[in-house]
Design a protein around this motif. Structure first.
Motif, PDB file in Angstrom:
ATOM      1  N   ALA A 144       0.847  -1.197   0.000  1.00  0.00           N
ATOM      2  CA  ALA A 144       0.000   0.000   0.000  1.00  0.00           C
ATOM      3  C   ALA A 144       0.877   1.239   0.000  1.00  0.00           C
ATOM      4  N   PRO A 145       0.519   2.219  -0.806  1.00  0.00           N
ATOM      5  CA  PRO A 145       1.281   3.464  -0.761  1.00  0.00           C
ATOM      6  C   PRO A 145       1.107   4.136   0.604  1.00  0.00           C
ATOM      7  N   GLU A 146       2.141   4.823   1.020  1.00  0.00           N
ATOM      8  CA  GLU A 146       2.106   5.501   2.315  1.00  0.00           C
ATOM      9  C   GLU A 146       1.496   6.891   2.164  1.00  0.00           C
ATOM     10  N   HIS A 147       0.617   7.230   3.077  1.00  0.00           N
ATOM     11  CA  HIS A 147       0.092   8.596   3.210  1.00  0.00           C
ATOM     12  C   HIS A 147       0.042   8.877   4.719  1.00  0.00           C
ATOM     13  N   ARG A 148       1.097   9.503   5.201  1.00  0.00           N
ATOM     14  CA  ARG A 148       1.316   9.688   6.638  1.00  0.00           C
ATOM     15  C   ARG A 148       0.191  10.480   7.293  1.00  0.00           C
ATOM     16  N   LEU A 149      -0.231   9.982   8.437  1.00  0.00           N
ATOM     17  CA  LEU A 149      -1.254  10.665   9.227  1.00  0.00           C
ATOM     18  C   LEU A 149      -0.681  11.899   9.907  1.00  0.00           C
ATOM     19  N   ALA A 150      -1.522  12.877  10.124  1.00  0.00           N
ATOM     20  CA  ALA A 150      -1.137  14.034  10.931  1.00  0.00           C
ATOM     21  C   ALA A 150      -0.970  13.559  12.376  1.00  0.00           C
ATOM     22  N   PRO A 151      -0.026  14.137  13.109  1.00  0.00           N
ATOM     23  CA  PRO A 151       0.218  13.682  14.494  1.00  0.00           C
ATOM     24  C   PRO A 151      -1.024  13.627  15.388  1.00  0.00           C
ATOM     25  N   PRO A 152      -1.931  14.631  15.355  1.00  0.00           N
ATOM     26  CA  PRO A 152      -3.113  14.510  16.233  1.00  0.00           C
ATOM     27  C   PRO A 152      -4.009  13.328  15.861  1.00  0.00           C
ATOM     28  N   THR A 153      -4.113  13.042  14.567  1.00  0.00           N
ATOM     29  CA  THR A 153      -4.923  11.900  14.136  1.00  0.00           C
ATOM     30  C   THR A 153      -4.258  10.604  14.564  1.00  0.00           C
ATOM     31  N   ARG A 154      -2.945  10.514  14.404  1.00  0.00           N
ATOM     32  CA  ARG A 154      -2.211   9.318  14.828  1.00  0.00           C
ATOM     33  C   ARG A 154      -2.424   9.081  16.325  1.00  0.00           C
ATOM     34  N   LYS A 155      -2.319  10.136  17.115  1.00  0.00           N
ATOM     35  CA  LYS A 155      -2.503   9.996  18.562  1.00  0.00           C
ATOM     36  C   LYS A 155      -3.917   9.504  18.877  1.00  0.00           C
ATOM     37  N   SER A 156      -4.903  10.056  18.206  1.00  0.00           N
ATOM     38  CA  SER A 156      -6.291   9.677  18.447  1.00  0.00           C
ATOM     39  C   SER A 156      -6.554   8.225  18.078  1.00  0.00           C
ATOM     40  N   VAL A 157      -6.084   7.792  16.916  1.00  0.00           N
ATOM     41  CA  VAL A 157      -6.295   6.408  16.484  1.00  0.00           C
ATOM     42  C   VAL A 157      -5.547   5.448  17.405  1.00  0.00           C
ATOM     43  N   THR A 158      -4.319   5.779  17.754  1.00  0.00           N
ATOM     44  CA  THR A 158      -3.526   4.917  18.632  1.00  0.00           C
ATOM     45  C   THR A 158      -4.175   4.800  20.007  1.00  0.00           C
ATOM     46  N   PHE A 159      -4.669   5.909  20.538  1.00  0.00           N
ATOM     47  CA  PHE A 159      -5.339   5.902  21.837  1.00  0.00           C
ATOM     48  C   PHE A 159      -6.599   5.031  21.783  1.00  0.00           C
ATOM     49  N   SER A 160      -7.380   5.161  20.734  1.00  0.00           N
ATOM     50  CA  SER A 160      -8.582   4.350  20.569  1.00  0.00           C
ATOM     51  C   SER A 160      -8.226   2.867  20.474  1.00  0.00           C
ATOM     52  N   PHE A 161      -7.191   2.561  19.693  1.00  0.00           N
ATOM     53  CA  PHE A 161      -6.714   1.185  19.541  1.00  0.00           C
ATOM     54  C   PHE A 161      -6.364   0.602  20.911  1.00  0.00           C
ATOM     55  N   ALA A 162      -5.601   1.347  21.687  1.00  0.00           N
ATOM     56  CA  ALA A 162      -5.148   0.860  22.996  1.00  0.00           C
ATOM     57  C   ALA A 162      -6.324   0.645  23.947  1.00  0.00           C
ATOM     58  N   ARG A 163      -7.237   1.580  24.004  1.00  0.00           N
ATOM     59  CA  ARG A 163      -8.376   1.465  24.919  1.00  0.00           C
ATOM     60  C   ARG A 163      -9.267   0.278  24.566  1.00  0.00           C
ATOM     61  N   VAL A 164      -9.561   0.131  23.264  1.00  0.00           N
ATOM     62  CA  VAL A 164     -10.421  -0.969  22.848  1.00  0.00           C
ATOM     63  C   VAL A 164      -9.726  -2.309  23.068  1.00  0.00           C
ATOM     64  N   ALA A 165      -8.445  -2.396  22.724  1.00  0.00           N
ATOM     65  CA  ALA A 165      -7.711  -3.652  22.920  1.00  0.00           C
ATOM     66  C   ALA A 165      -7.672  -4.034  24.402  1.00  0.00           C
ATOM     67  N   ALA A 166      -7.403  -3.072  25.275  1.00  0.00           N
ATOM     68  CA  ALA A 166      -7.362  -3.354  26.707  1.00  0.00           C
ATOM     69  C   ALA A 166      -8.739  -3.765  27.220  1.00  0.00           C
ATOM     70  N   GLY A 167      -9.774  -3.110  26.742  1.00  0.00           N
ATOM     71  CA  GLY A 167     -11.129  -3.466  27.155  1.00  0.00           C
ATOM     72  C   GLY A 167     -11.510  -4.870  26.724  1.00  0.00           C
ATOM     73  N   ARG A 168     -11.164  -5.228  25.501  1.00  0.00           N
ATOM     74  CA  ARG A 168     -11.464  -6.581  25.022  1.00  0.00           C
ATOM     75  C   ARG A 168     -10.666  -7.629  25.793  1.00  0.00           C
ATOM     76  N   LEU A 169      -9.425  -7.325  26.099  1.00  0.00           N
ATOM     77  CA  LEU A 169      -8.604  -8.255  26.868  1.00  0.00           C
ATOM     78  C   LEU A 169      -9.202  -8.471  28.247  1.00  0.00           C
ATOM     79  N   LEU A 170      -9.649  -7.402  28.893  1.00  0.00           N
ATOM     80  CA  LEU A 170     -10.270  -7.532  30.205  1.00  0.00           C
ATOM     81  C   LEU A 170     -11.536  -8.380  30.124  1.00  0.00           C
ATOM     82  N   GLN A 171     -12.364  -8.117  29.123  1.00  0.00           N
ATOM     83  CA  GLN A 171     -13.587  -8.915  28.981  1.00  0.00           C
ATOM     84  C   GLN A 171     -13.266 -10.384  28.739  1.00  0.00           C
ATOM     85  N   ALA A 172     -12.260 -10.659  27.905  1.00  0.00           N
ATOM     86  CA  ALA A 172     -11.862 -12.042  27.656  1.00  0.00           C
ATOM     87  C   ALA A 172     -11.380 -12.700  28.943  1.00  0.00           C
ATOM     88  N   GLU A 173     -10.615 -11.951  29.717  1.00  0.00           N
ATOM     89  CA  GLU A 173     -10.110 -12.494  30.983  1.00  0.00           C
ATOM     90  C   GLU A 173     -11.247 -12.782  31.949  1.00  0.00           C
TER      91      GLU A 173
END
Length: 173
Positions: A123-152
């Protein structure tokens, strides 16, 4: 916000995807795991769209994979261009039964057989703006942690010897 079904014994499956889509997903997840990506399925983005797969690469790149299992599946879904606003690289993933020439040249292309997958076109690269990267990464982390807790919590007591307990306890890290 969660994708977990209360009627399913596996807290990591939500029942919305076809067997064929799940097969494609498993192969891509295995490939991305081999590439040392952290992978999450069905993440709702800030736009309200839901990415089939999203991953964080070892370099911190955000990749989104849109799974298509038929020509009709691709033709009726025109929301995929919106995913570019939330990732550094956008891929389509499919299986050998779908003609590959239907997929746009300006997106990556992955073919999966369920046991693994192969990137046919980067895939060609089209770099995200830093605020968008932070927002997506934060969402990824929160959802992943929440799913892990529910699985546990759904596995009962940690240390009962189950495969899931070993994963959620960190014994597999």
């Amino acid at each position: 916000m969660t994708i977990l079904s209360l009627h399913n014994d596996n807290p990591l499956l939500d029942g919305r995807q076809s067997e064929r889509a799940m097969m494609v997903r498993r192969g891509v997840q295995r490939l991305f795991s081999e590439l040392s990506h952290a992978v999450l399925a069905e993440l709702t983005l800030a736009s309200g769209r839901r990415a089939d797969l999203i991953s964080l690469s070892p370099k911190g790149e955000i990749w989104i994979v849109e799974i298509k299992t038929s020509i009709e599946d691709f033709r009726v879904d025109r929301k995929w261009p919106d995913y570019r606003l939330h990732c550094d690289r956008l891929f389509f993933a499919t299986h050998r039964g779908v003609p590959l020439d239907i997929f746009p040249e300006d997106c990556g292309l992955v073919v999966s057989d369920g046991y693994g997958a192969h990137i046919l076109r980067e895939a060609p690269e089209h770099r995200l703006a830093p605020p968008t990267r932070k927002s997506v990464t934060f969402s990824f982390a929160r959802v992943a942690a929440g799913r892990l807790l529910q699985a546990e919590l759904l596995t009962g007591k940690a240390g009962e010897g189950s495969e899931m307990a070993a994963i959620v306890s960190g014994d597999r890290d």
